[in-house]
Design a protein around this motif. Structure first.
Motif, short mmCIF file in Angstrom:
data_model
loop_
_atom_site.label_atom_id
_atom_site.label_comp_id
_atom_site.label_asym_id
_atom_site.label_seq_id
_atom_site.Cartn_x
_atom_site.Cartn_y
_atom_site.Cartn_z
N TRP A 79 2.73 -3.75 -1.23
CA TRP A 79 1.32 -3.41 -1.33
C TRP A 79 0.82 -2.67 -0.09
O TRP A 79 -0.07 -1.81 -0.18
CB TRP A 79 0.49 -4.68 -1.57
CG TRP A 79 0.44 -5.04 -3.02
CD1 TRP A 79 1.15 -6.02 -3.65
CD2 TRP A 79 -0.34 -4.41 -4.04
NE1 TRP A 79 0.86 -6.04 -5.00
CE2 TRP A 79 -0.05 -5.05 -5.27
CE3 TRP A 79 -1.24 -3.35 -4.04
CZ2 TRP A 79 -0.64 -4.69 -6.47
CZ3 TRP A 79 -1.83 -2.98 -5.24
CH2 TRP A 79 -1.54 -3.64 -6.44
N THR A 80 1.40 -2.99 1.05
CA THR A 80 1.02 -2.26 2.27
C THR A 80 1.44 -0.80 2.19
O THR A 80 0.72 0.09 2.67
CB THR A 80 1.65 -2.93 3.51
OG1 THR A 80 1.17 -4.28 3.60
CG2 THR A 80 1.27 -2.19 4.79
N SER A 81 2.59 -0.54 1.53
CA SER A 81 3.02 0.85 1.32
C SER A 81 2.02 1.59 0.43
O SER A 81 1.70 2.76 0.67
CB SER A 81 4.40 0.88 0.67
OG SER A 81 5.38 0.39 1.55
N VAL A 82 1.52 0.89 -0.59
CA VAL A 82 0.52 1.50 -1.48
C VAL A 82 -0.76 1.81 -0.70
O VAL A 82 -1.31 2.93 -0.78
CB VAL A 82 0.20 0.55 -2.66
CG1 VAL A 82 -0.97 1.09 -3.49
CG2 VAL A 82 1.43 0.36 -3.54
N LEU B 23 -6.79 9.39 2.62
CA LEU B 23 -8.22 9.10 2.86
C LEU B 23 -8.97 8.75 1.58
O LEU B 23 -10.15 9.09 1.41
CB LEU B 23 -8.89 10.28 3.57
CG LEU B 23 -8.30 10.66 4.95
CD1 LEU B 23 -9.04 11.84 5.54
CD2 LEU B 23 -8.34 9.47 5.91
N LYS B 24 -8.27 8.06 0.66
CA LYS B 24 -8.92 7.58 -0.57
C LYS B 24 -9.35 6.13 -0.35
O LYS B 24 -8.65 5.18 -0.71
CB LYS B 24 -7.96 7.71 -1.75
CG LYS B 24 -7.64 9.17 -2.10
CD LYS B 24 -6.73 9.27 -3.30
CE LYS B 24 -6.49 10.73 -3.69
NZ LYS B 24 -5.56 10.86 -4.84
N ILE B 25 -10.51 5.98 0.25
CA ILE B 25 -10.96 4.67 0.72
C ILE B 25 -11.31 3.74 -0.45
O ILE B 25 -11.03 2.54 -0.40
CB ILE B 25 -12.17 4.83 1.66
CG1 ILE B 25 -11.81 5.81 2.80
CG2 ILE B 25 -12.58 3.49 2.23
CD1 ILE B 25 -10.61 5.41 3.63
N SER C 95 -9.82 -1.16 -3.74
CA SER C 95 -9.35 -1.67 -5.04
C SER C 95 -7.98 -2.32 -4.92
O SER C 95 -7.71 -3.37 -5.52
CB SER C 95 -9.29 -0.53 -6.06
OG SER C 95 -10.57 0.01 -6.28
N ALA C 96 -7.09 -1.70 -4.12
CA ALA C 96 -5.75 -2.24 -3.93
C ALA C 96 -5.82 -3.60 -3.23
O ALA C 96 -5.07 -4.53 -3.58
CB ALA C 96 -4.90 -1.27 -3.11
N MET C 97 -6.72 -3.72 -2.27
CA MET C 97 -6.87 -5.01 -1.58
C MET C 97 -7.37 -6.10 -2.53
O MET C 97 -6.92 -7.24 -2.48
CB MET C 97 -7.83 -4.86 -0.40
CG MET C 97 -7.21 -4.20 0.81
SD MET C 97 -8.16 -4.52 2.31
CE MET C 97 -7.85 -6.24 2.59
#
Length: 912
Positions: free
Chosen positions: A301-304, A312-314, A319-321
Motif C-alpha cells: 500500500w505504501t508503493s501505491v 501529486l494526486k492528493i 482514498s488509499a489511506m
C-alpha cells in the motif's frame, strides 16, 4: 513446536539426578539422540525451549559431541544473538569448521562485520580450513565494510583451495565486487562460470542494478533465457526494479514474461509490479495489479501511495489511506513520509497537519523518517520556522537528513546566519554533513552574499575531501559566480576532476547576468575539450550571450546546432532565437523563428512584441498583442512594458494611457515601477512634462534614479531647464555618483547658450570623482567578437582605424556635410567599431554593432551621414532600441505607426 514425546522424555530425564554412573552406554546414546532431535527441531524454528538441554549435556560431559554442540551454538545465535553464542563457543573443548562458520555467520547476520573478520583471522590462526559457507559469510562482511583489499585476498584463497567453481562462492564473489562498486570484476567472475544457475544469474543482475546499469541488467535477462536458465520471482523483482529507470514498455514486457512463464504472483512480486507501474505514472495498471490477489501488506500500500504522491494526486492518496484503514493495515513510517513529502511539494499545510496528528497517535512522530518529512513540510508550508524547529527537537536521534532539512528551512526563510549556526551544532553532535547539506549552505551564501562564510565553507569542503563530489563542485562554481567572482569561479571549474553539463550551464548563466558575455562564448570551446554536449538550457544561455554581443554569425551557428541536435523544438531555445534575430535587426528571420514555434507561450509573444517595438514596427507590435489575446494567452507585466515602450516610440500617448490603465482594470496586473517609468517616458517625449511629473509625485512607489533620468531626458528634448534642474537635483540625492544627471544637465546648459553653467556642472562632476561611463561597443568579425571602449587604443588595428576615421571626417566636411565633431570624438567606441567594420567586413555586408548604453548623438549623426556617403547599412543596437542606418537615414526617426507597408509585411510574415 518440538514433538510432544521429545518434550516428555526430556522432562523425565531432567527430574533424575543425572550422573555418569546412572546410565549404561546404550542409554547415554539414546539421550544424546533425543537431545539432538530436540535441538535440531527447535533450531529450525528458532525456539529457545531447545536450550534447556544445555545443562544436562554439561552434567553428562557430552560437550564433545560436535553435532549436538554445533546445533546448540546455532540455536543460541538465533535466539539471543552472536554474543551469547560466543560464550558457548569459548566453552567448547573441540571446534571444527562448522563451529567456526556458525559463529562467523551469526556475527555477519547481526551486522557485526568487524567481529566477523576478527573471528576469521582467529580461525585461520587455529589451523582450521574454511569451507564455502565460511567464505560466503566473510565476503558478506567485506562488502559491508568496503574491504576490497581483504576481499580480493579471500578470492585468492578460494582459488588456492580449488573452490573457484563452487556456485555458492561465485555468487558471493559477484555480490562482493558489485557492492564494492567493481562491476567489471563481478562480471569477470560471472563470465568464468560454466553456465550458472538461477541464483548466480539473479545475483549478477542485482549487481548491475547496484551499478545503475539498468539496460545491461535487462540484457543479462535475455542472455539468461538464451542460456536456458529459468528465472524465479526474485529475478523478476530485480528486473522490475531496473525497468523503473527505463521506458515504461520494458516493465510491461517483463509483466507479460512472468505471466507466460507461470510465475506465482507472490506478495513481494506484486509489490514490485505495483512499484514499477507507479514509477511510470500508470496508476490504473498499478491498481489492477493491486487487486489481482487478496494478499496485502503495508509495503504494498505504501508503493501505491508513493505512486499517487509522485503524481501529486492528493485525493487518491487520502482514498488509499482510507482503504488501508478498512483492511486493517496500519501505515508505517514510510507511508507517512511519502504523504508528507507530497504535502510539502504542493504546499498542503492543513493536510500535512492532519497527517502529523495521525503520526502522533501511532507513536511515529519521533521516528527519524517521519520526523524528517515533518520538518520539511513545516519549513515549506508554514510561515514560521519555529514550527519546523519544534518537530526537529522531538526527533529522538536526528540524522544528516534531519539536520539538512532544518538548515535548508532556515535558509529558505531568510535566516542564513542561523542555518550556519545549525551547521556548526550538527558537527558538534557528531553528525557529518552530506553533499546536499553543503549545497544548501553554498546556496545560502549566494543568497546572503556572504563571501566570508563562503570562503570558510570552501575550506571545510577541501578539508573534508568533498570537492570531488560533482554536486558540491557545481554548487561551489555557482556560488563564486553569483558573488561576482567570475575569475575565481572559473579557477574552481578548471580544478574540478569531474565537470558535467550542469557545471557549465550554471557558470554561463551567472556570467550572462554579470555581463561577461564574451567569456560565455569562450566556454563553448572548453565544453568541446571536455567532450560535453550542449543541452537546451546551456544553448539558451549561449544564444543570450550572442544577442548581447550582436554576434549574429555565432548565433546562426548555434541555431544550426539546435536543429541538428533536436533542441530547436524546445520553447526556451526557440524564444532565444526569436530574441537573437530581432535584437540583431533581422526582422524576417525573427518572424520565421517565431512562426516555427509549435506552441508559443507568453515569453514567445513577449519576444515578438519587444522585437517589433525595438525595431520601430510600432503598429505591428500592437497588432501582435491582439493576436496574442486571440491565441488565448493573457499578457503579463513584461508584455505591457513592451507595449508601453512601443507607444512611447510611436508617440501614441492616448493609446499608451489606455493600455496603462487597462493593466489593473482589465487584466488584474498591478503596474510596477518599470511601467510608471515607461508612462513618464511616454508623456515626456510628447512634451507633457507636467503630467509626467504628476505621475512621479503620485505613483505608489518611491522614485528611483532611473525614473528621474527618464524625465530629465525629456526635459532636455523639449528644453525645459527649470524642471531639468529639479529632476537632476532629486536624482543626485538618491545616487550622487550617477554621471548621467551631470552630463545631461551640462549638455542642456550648452544647448541653451549657458555654457558657463555647463562647465561648472562638469567641474562639479570631476570634483566629486564621478566618471562618465563611456560604455562598450561590440562587433563580430568571423567567429570573434571585438570590443571597443571609448578612448581605448589597445586594438592591434587602432592606427588604421583612427586614420580612417580622420579621413572620413575630412571627406564628409569637404562634401559639405555639417555635424558635430568635438575634440577626442574620433576615439568614441561607436566610431571605432563602425570603422573597424568597414575595414574588415565584405563591401556589401551589413555592419552589426551593439552597445550596452545609448549611442551618443554625435556618433549617431556621424554613422547616419556615413551610410549616405559609402552606401553601407549599419544595424546598431544600444541600451534603448535598434537603430537601422540606411542611405543617410535612421529608423529611430522614421514614422512607422501608420505604415501600410509595415502592416502588409507583418501579416505576410505571420501567414508564412
Amino acid at each position: 513446536m518440538c514433538k510432544v514425546k521429545d518434550h516428555q522424555l526430556l522432562r523425565t530425564l531432567l527430574k533424575l539426578k543425572v550422573n555418569n554412573t546412572l546410565f549404561n552406554k546404550t542409554e547415554t546414546e539414546c539421550f544424546e539422540e533425543t537431545c539432538l532431535r530436540i535441538v535440531s527441531s527447535c533450531n529450525s524454528q528458532s525456539l529457545e525451549q531447545g536450550l534447556c538441554v544445555h545443562t544436562p549435556l554439561i552434567k553428562l560431559g557430552l560437550q564433545g559431541n560436535m553435532l549436538l554442540s554445533n546445533n546448540l551454538l546455532s540455536l543460541y545465535a538465533k535466539c539471543f544473538g552472536p554474543q551469547q553464542a560466543h560464550y558457548l563457543f569459548d566453552e567448547m573443548p573441540y571446534r571444527d569448521v562448522v563451529t567456526w562458520t556458525g559463529l562467523l555467520s551469526a556475527y555477519s547476520r547481526a551486522d557485526k562485520h568487524c567481529m566477523t573478520l576478527e573471528l576469521f583471522d582467529s580461525m585461520i590462526a587455529s589451523g582450521e580450513t574454511p569451507n564455502e559457507f565460511t567464505f560466503s559469510s566473510v565476503l558478506r562482511s567485506c562488502s559491508a565494510l568496503g574491504e576490497l583489499y581483504l576481499g580480493t585476498h579471500i578470492h585468492n584463497y578460494i582459488v588456492k583451495l580449488g573452490l573457484e567453481t563452487n556456485t555458492v562462492l561465485l555468487t558471493s564473489l559477484i555480490d562482493f565486487y558489485a557492492k564494492c562498486g567493481y562491476t567489471e570484476e563481478a562480471h569477470n567472475v560471472f563470465r568464468n562460470m560454466d553456465k550458472g544457475n538461477t541464483i548466480t544469474w539473479t545475483t549478477m543482475i542485482s549487481s548491475l542494478l547496484q551499478a545503475q546499469k539498468w539496460s545491461l541488467a535487462l540484457k543479462h535477462y535475455i542472455d539468461m533465457i538464451n542460456a536456458q536458465v529459468p528465472p524465479n520471482e526474485f529475478t523478476f523483482v530485480k528486473l522490475l526494479e531496473a525497468s523503473c529507470y527505463l521506458e515504461s514498455h520494458y516493465g510491461k514486457l517483463l509483466h507479460a514474461h512472468l505471466i507466460t512463464r507461470g510465475i506465482t504472483l507472490s506478495l513481494m512480486l506484486k509489490t514490485a509490479l505495483v512499484n514499477m507501474y507507479s514509477s511510470s505514472k500508470r496508476m490504473k495498471d498499478a491498481i489492477k495489479v493491486l487487486h489481482l490477489t487478496p494478499e496485502y501488506d503495508v509495503v504494498l500500500w505504501t508503493s501505491v501511495i508513493s505512486g499517487y504522491t509522485n503524481d501529486l494526486k492528493i485525493k487518491e492518496v487520502v482514498s488509499a489511506m482510507q482503504e488501508m484503514e478498512i483492511l486493517g493495515i496500519k501505515p508505517n513510517s514510510f507511508t507517512y513520509s511519502n504523504i508528507l513529502k507530497a504535502c510539502a511539494t504542493v504546499l498542503l499545510f492543513e493536510l500535512g497537519k492532519q497527517i502529523h496528528s495521525l503520526a502522533f497517535r501511532t507513536g511515529l512522530e519521533t521516528n527519524v523518517s517521519v520526523g524528517n518529512a515533518l520538518v520539511e513540510m513545516y519549513m515549506k508550508c508554514s510561515n514560521f520556522v519555529e514550527d519546523g524547529f519544534r518537530v526537529f527537537r522531538g526527533i529522538t536521534s536526528p540524522n544528516v537528513i534531519s539536520w539538512t532539512s532544518l538548515i535548508a528551512g532556515f535558509a529558505d526563510h531568510g535566516f542564513e546566519r542561523d542555518s550556519f549556526q545549525f551547521f556548526l551544532q550538527m558537527q558538534a553532535m557528531g553528525v557529518e554533513p552530506n553533499s546536499y547539506t553543503l549545497v544548501v549552505l553554498l546556496r545560502a551564501c549566494s543568497t546572503d552574499k556572504s563571501m566570508s562564510r563562503m570562503l570558510k565553507l570552501h575550506g571545510y569542503i577541501l578539508k573534508a575531501k568533498a570537492f570531488s563530489d560533482v554536486m558540491v563542485g557545481n554548487a561551489l562554481v555557482d556560488t563564486y559566480a553569483s558573488l561576482g567572482m567570475v575569475n575565481d569561479s572559473w579557477k574552481v571549474t578548471k580544478r574540478l576532476k569531474h565537470r558535467d553539463i550542469i557545471t557549465y550551464t550554471n557558470l554561463v548563466a551567472r556570467m550572462n547576468k554579470l555581463g561577461n558575455h564574451q567569456m560565455v562564448l569562450n566556454v563553448i570551446k572548453h565544453m568541446k575539450d571536455d567532450e560535453i554536449e550542449m543541452d537546451g538550457f546551456s544553448l539558451s544561455s549561449f544564444l543570450s550571450a550572442s544577442v548581447a554581443l550582436a554576434a549574429i554569425k555565432i548565433g546562426k551557428q548555434l541555431h544550426c546546432y539546435s536543429i541538428k541536435s533536436g533542441f530547436s523544438s524546445w520553447t526556451s531555445v526557440s524564444n532565444s532565437l526569436v530574441d537573437l534575430y530581432w535584437k540583431c535587426g533581422y526582422a524576417e528571420d525573427g518572424y520565421r523563428a517565431f512562426r516555427e514555434i509549435s506552441d508559443p507561450d507568453v515569453i514567445s509573444w513577449n519576444g515578438l512584441i519587444s522585437g517589433l517595438a525595438s525595431n520601430g514596427y510600432i503598429n505591428s507590435a500592437l497588432s501582435a498583442l491582439e493576436d496574442m489575446r486571440l491565441a488565448g494567452l493573457k499578457p503579463d507585466s513584461i508584455t505591457f512594458l513592451s507595449v508601453l515602450f512601443a507607444c512611447s516610440r510611436g508617440g501614441l500617448v492616448d493609446l499608451g494611457l489606455d493600455y496603462f490603465h487597462s493593466m489593473r482594470n482589465k487584466h488584474g496586473i498591478t503596474p510596477e515601477l518599470g511601467h510608471y517609468a515607461c508612462l513618464v517616458d511616454l508623456l515626456g517625449r510628447a512634451g507633457q512634462l507636467e503630467d509626467a511629473l504628476e505621475v512621479i509625485d503620485n505613483m505608489p512607489f518611491k522614485p528611483d534614479p532611473l525614473i528621474y533620468k527618464t524625465l530629465l531626458g525629456s526635459c532636455k528634448l523639449h528644453g525645459n531647464l527649470t524642471l531639468a534642474e529639479d529632476m537632476a537635483r532629486r536624482g543626485l540625492e538618491l545616487d550622487p555618483s550617477d554621471p548621467v544627471f551631470y552630463t545631461v544637465l551640462a549638455n542642456l546648459y550648452d544647448e541653451l547658450g549657458r555654457s558657463n553653467l555647463g562647465k561648472k556642472t562638469r567641474q562639479l562632476m570631476e570634483d566629486r570623482g564621478v566618471r562618465k561611463n563611456p560604455g562598450q561597443c561590440c562587433i563580430e568579425n568571423g567567429n570573434k567578437v571585438h570590443i571597443f571602449d571609448a578612448g581605448d587604443r589597445s586594438h592591434p588595428q587602432m592606427t588604421d582605424i583612427h586614420d580612417k576615421i580622420l579621413s572620413l571626417t575630412k571627406e564628409l566636411k569637404r562634401q559639405g556635410y555639417t555635424f558635430k565633431d568635438t575634440e577626442g570624438s574620433s576615439y568614441h567606441s561607436e566610431k571605432l567599431a563602425v570603422v573597424f567594420g568597414l575595414l574588415n567586413t565584405p563591401s556589401k555586408a551589413t555592419i552589426h554593432i551593439s552597445k550596452d548604453i545609448r549611442i551618443c548623438s554625435e556618433c549617431h549623426d556621424f554613422i547616419m551621414l556615413l551610410t549616405r556617403f559609402i552606401d553601407r547599412d549599419v544595424i546598431f543596437r544600444d541600451g534603448n532600441r535598434i537603430h537601422a542606418f540606411k542611405r543617410g537615414e535612421c529608423s529611430c526617426r522614421a514614422c512607422y505607426q501608420h505604415s501600410f507597408h509595415e502592416k502588409k509585411m507583418y501579416s505576410a510574415a505571420l501567414i508564412g
